[in-house]
Enzyme design. Sequence first.
Site, PDB file in Angstrom:
ATOM      1  N   THR A  25       0.810  -1.222   0.000  1.00 31.37           N
ATOM      2  CA  THR A  25       0.000   0.000   0.000  1.00 31.37           C
ATOM      3  C   THR A  25       0.842   1.270   0.000  1.00 31.37           C
ATOM      4  O   THR A  25       0.303   2.366  -0.116  1.00 31.37           O
ATOM      5  CB  THR A  25      -0.940   0.036   1.221  1.00 31.37           C
ATOM      6  OG1 THR A  25      -0.156  -0.032   2.416  1.00 31.37           O
ATOM      7  CG2 THR A  25      -1.921  -1.116   1.179  1.00 31.37           C
ATOM      8  N   GLY A  26       2.154   1.139   0.152  1.00 31.14           N
ATOM      9  CA  GLY A  26       3.028   2.304   0.124  1.00 31.14           C
ATOM     10  C   GLY A  26       3.371   2.715  -1.295  1.00 31.14           C
ATOM     11  O   GLY A  26       3.009   2.041  -2.265  1.00 31.14           O
TER      12      GLY A  26
ATOM     13  N   ASP B 124       6.262   2.684  -2.883  1.00 27.85           N
ATOM     14  CA  ASP B 124       7.117   1.716  -3.568  1.00 27.85           C
ATOM     15  C   ASP B 124       6.334   0.468  -3.949  1.00 27.85           C
ATOM     16  O   ASP B 124       6.476  -0.066  -5.055  1.00 27.85           O
ATOM     17  CB  ASP B 124       8.299   1.324  -2.681  1.00 27.85           C
ATOM     18  CG  ASP B 124       9.271   2.457  -2.467  1.00 27.85           C
ATOM     19  OD1 ASP B 124       8.966   3.598  -2.865  1.00 27.85           O
ATOM     20  OD2 ASP B 124      10.347   2.212  -1.882  1.00 27.85           O
TER      21      ASP B 124
ATOM     22  N   LEU C   9       3.919  -7.958   9.607  1.00 31.06           N
ATOM     23  CA  LEU C   9       5.307  -8.386   9.791  1.00 31.06           C
ATOM     24  C   LEU C   9       5.624  -8.762  11.232  1.00 31.06           C
ATOM     25  O   LEU C   9       6.687  -9.317  11.512  1.00 31.06           O
ATOM     26  CB  LEU C   9       6.264  -7.283   9.319  1.00 31.06           C
ATOM     27  CG  LEU C   9       6.383  -7.122   7.800  1.00 31.06           C
ATOM     28  CD1 LEU C   9       7.127  -5.833   7.454  1.00 31.06           C
ATOM     29  CD2 LEU C   9       7.094  -8.318   7.185  1.00 31.06           C
TER      30      LEU C   9
ATOM     31  N   LEU D 170       9.029  -4.638   1.548  1.00 27.96           N
ATOM     32  CA  LEU D 170       8.980  -3.177   1.560  1.00 27.96           C
ATOM     33  C   LEU D 170       8.240  -2.649   2.779  1.00 27.96           C
ATOM     34  O   LEU D 170       8.237  -1.441   3.024  1.00 27.96           O
ATOM     35  CB  LEU D 170       8.290  -2.658   0.290  1.00 27.96           C
ATOM     36  CG  LEU D 170       8.735  -3.254  -1.048  1.00 27.96           C
ATOM     37  CD1 LEU D 170       8.000  -2.558  -2.190  1.00 27.96           C
ATOM     38  CD2 LEU D 170      10.238  -3.137  -1.221  1.00 27.96           C
TER      39      LEU D 170
ATOM     40  N   GLN E  92       7.749   0.522   9.409  1.00 24.42           N
ATOM     41  CA  GLN E  92       7.424   1.808  10.020  1.00 24.42           C
ATOM     42  C   GLN E  92       8.553   2.701   9.542  1.00 24.42           C
ATOM     43  O   GLN E  92       9.652   2.663  10.076  1.00 24.42           O
ATOM     44  CB  GLN E  92       7.387   1.692  11.552  1.00 24.42           C
ATOM     45  CG  GLN E  92       6.843   2.921  12.276  1.00 24.42           C
ATOM     46  CD  GLN E  92       7.596   4.214  11.992  1.00 24.42           C
ATOM     47  OE1 GLN E  92       7.141   5.046  11.178  1.00 24.42           O
ATOM     48  NE2 GLN E  92       8.743   4.397  12.614  1.00 24.42           N
TER      49      GLN E  92
ATOM     50  N   TYR F 290       8.212  -0.689  18.596  1.00 26.48           N
ATOM     51  CA  TYR F 290       7.406  -1.129  17.454  1.00 26.48           C
ATOM     52  C   TYR F 290       8.225  -1.081  16.168  1.00 26.48           C
ATOM     53  O   TYR F 290       8.174  -2.000  15.347  1.00 26.48           O
ATOM     54  CB  TYR F 290       6.168  -0.245  17.323  1.00 26.48           C
ATOM     55  CG  TYR F 290       5.332  -0.554  16.096  1.00 26.48           C
ATOM     56  CD1 TYR F 290       4.503  -1.678  16.062  1.00 26.48           C
ATOM     57  CD2 TYR F 290       5.393   0.264  14.972  1.00 26.48           C
ATOM     58  CE1 TYR F 290       3.745  -1.974  14.938  1.00 26.48           C
ATOM     59  CE2 TYR F 290       4.635  -0.024  13.838  1.00 26.48           C
ATOM     60  CZ  TYR F 290       3.818  -1.143  13.829  1.00 26.48           C
ATOM     61  OH  TYR F 290       3.079  -1.430  12.700  1.00 26.48           O
TER      62      TYR F 290
ATOM     63  N   THR G  47      18.061   1.246   3.566  1.00 25.24           N
ATOM     64  CA  THR G  47      17.885   2.697   3.548  1.00 25.24           C
ATOM     65  C   THR G  47      19.200   3.446   3.699  1.00 25.24           C
ATOM     66  O   THR G  47      20.121   2.978   4.374  1.00 25.24           O
ATOM     67  CB  THR G  47      16.949   3.126   4.693  1.00 25.24           C
ATOM     68  OG1 THR G  47      16.933   4.556   4.810  1.00 25.24           O
ATOM     69  CG2 THR G  47      17.408   2.558   6.030  1.00 25.24           C
TER      70      THR G  47
ATOM     71  N   GLU H 247      19.498   5.916   5.478  1.00 28.59           N
ATOM     72  CA  GLU H 247      19.578   6.355   6.875  1.00 28.59           C
ATOM     73  C   GLU H 247      20.591   5.520   7.661  1.00 28.59           C
ATOM     74  O   GLU H 247      21.014   5.923   8.748  1.00 28.59           O
ATOM     75  CB  GLU H 247      18.208   6.278   7.542  1.00 28.59           C
ATOM     76  CG  GLU H 247      17.209   7.316   7.054  1.00 28.59           C
ATOM     77  CD  GLU H 247      17.507   8.725   7.549  1.00 28.59           C
ATOM     78  OE1 GLU H 247      18.124   8.861   8.625  1.00 28.59           O
ATOM     79  OE2 GLU H 247      17.135   9.686   6.857  1.00 28.59           O
TER      80      GLU H 247
ATOM     81  N   TYR I  46      14.800   3.947  13.763  1.00 26.48           N
ATOM     82  CA  TYR I  46      14.469   3.414  12.438  1.00 26.48           C
ATOM     83  C   TYR I  46      15.718   2.871  11.757  1.00 26.48           C
ATOM     84  O   TYR I  46      15.732   1.740  11.251  1.00 26.48           O
ATOM     85  CB  TYR I  46      13.835   4.509  11.588  1.00 26.48           C
ATOM     86  CG  TYR I  46      13.764   4.190  10.112  1.00 26.48           C
ATOM     87  CD1 TYR I  46      12.852   3.261   9.625  1.00 26.48           C
ATOM     88  CD2 TYR I  46      14.612   4.821   9.199  1.00 26.48           C
ATOM     89  CE1 TYR I  46      12.785   2.962   8.267  1.00 26.48           C
ATOM     90  CE2 TYR I  46      14.553   4.531   7.842  1.00 26.48           C
ATOM     91  CZ  TYR I  46      13.641   3.602   7.386  1.00 26.48           C
ATOM     92  OH  TYR I  46      13.589   3.314   6.043  1.00 26.48           O
TER      93      TYR I  46
END
Length: 356
Positions: free
Chosen positions: A14-15, A17, A70, A91, A94, A106, A138, A140, A162
Amino acid sequence: MSEERKVALITGITGQDGSYLTEFLISKGYYVHGIIQKIFHHFNTIVKNIYIKIDMLKEKESLTLHYGDLTDASNLHSIVSKVNPTEIYNLGAQSHVKVSFDMSEYTGDVDGLGCLRLLDAIRSCGMEKKVKYYQASTSELYGKVQEIPQSETTPFYPRSPYAVAKQYAYWIVVNYREAYDMYACNGILFNHESPRRGPTFVTRKITRFVAGIACGRDEILYLGNINAKRDWGHARDYVEAMWLMLQQEKPEDFVIATGETHSVREFVEKSFKEIDIIIKWRGEAEKEEGYCEKTGKVYVKIDEKYYRPTEVDLLLGNPNKAKKLLQWQIKTSFGELVKEMVAKDIEYIKNGDKYN
């Protein structure tokens, strides 16, 4: 004898990507199965858009959605066993960095252990020699960058829960690849945006605001660190790289990026320019504001609540390995990306589409 049709399982369908990847894979002749959470039972706009495009391709039967999460290992095992995929694209996540500071446990459960649960589902179903696995990693991971630009060999220095969770996922993929000879790889994707980007992400927040101004709204845009620099590409281009990673003779990890960096400030300026407003700046730090050069009207202000507890100031990827081995190329420039996002958000507002 014709080649057996490939079957892909996508988490996070639903994202942005997931939706672009779904359309791409179906255009390649795949059966696609997607995992959605129960909260998406109404089919949000992205899922609707997938179905609309598939209807146009007369391939609606090529997409099946399953309820799952997940955080639920038994559910994942059941789905993997039932779908019997040839490729899995993880994919789901959070993925909001700032939210990860408020929901760190989470985030770790979904983004870190979720990857492990999928890999274990593949193994427990006896599919480790059949399934090719893609893990959405990512930029990040680089956080407090150790070198510029960042490549596959640049040391990680994560600066958020994250990123730490994603680092666990990265290394568990490497570990399972080496320990069990699985075809599993990490795509270290730098920032990639689109009109389907979630509205809480800064790029989409900017383009939605600008679209609102173009449609007659009178508001102020509040942002955090407008000097942060990112390597921004289009999600539509990046999903092709995901697919290419799973079409190679052996699994490897790849950086996917444009090789260009732009500041949030520049993203603001280019977005406003799309509606013929030139933004100028005055003031310093939290007192800085962006105003219209022609009228003097203030449109942008700084709000410290949008600062991250630990900031990532600069991300710039080196995509040379992907260009050489995958023959992958960027098709959408930074300017084209901004233009498309602003135009689409204006369209959304005019159509009264509340889900965008």
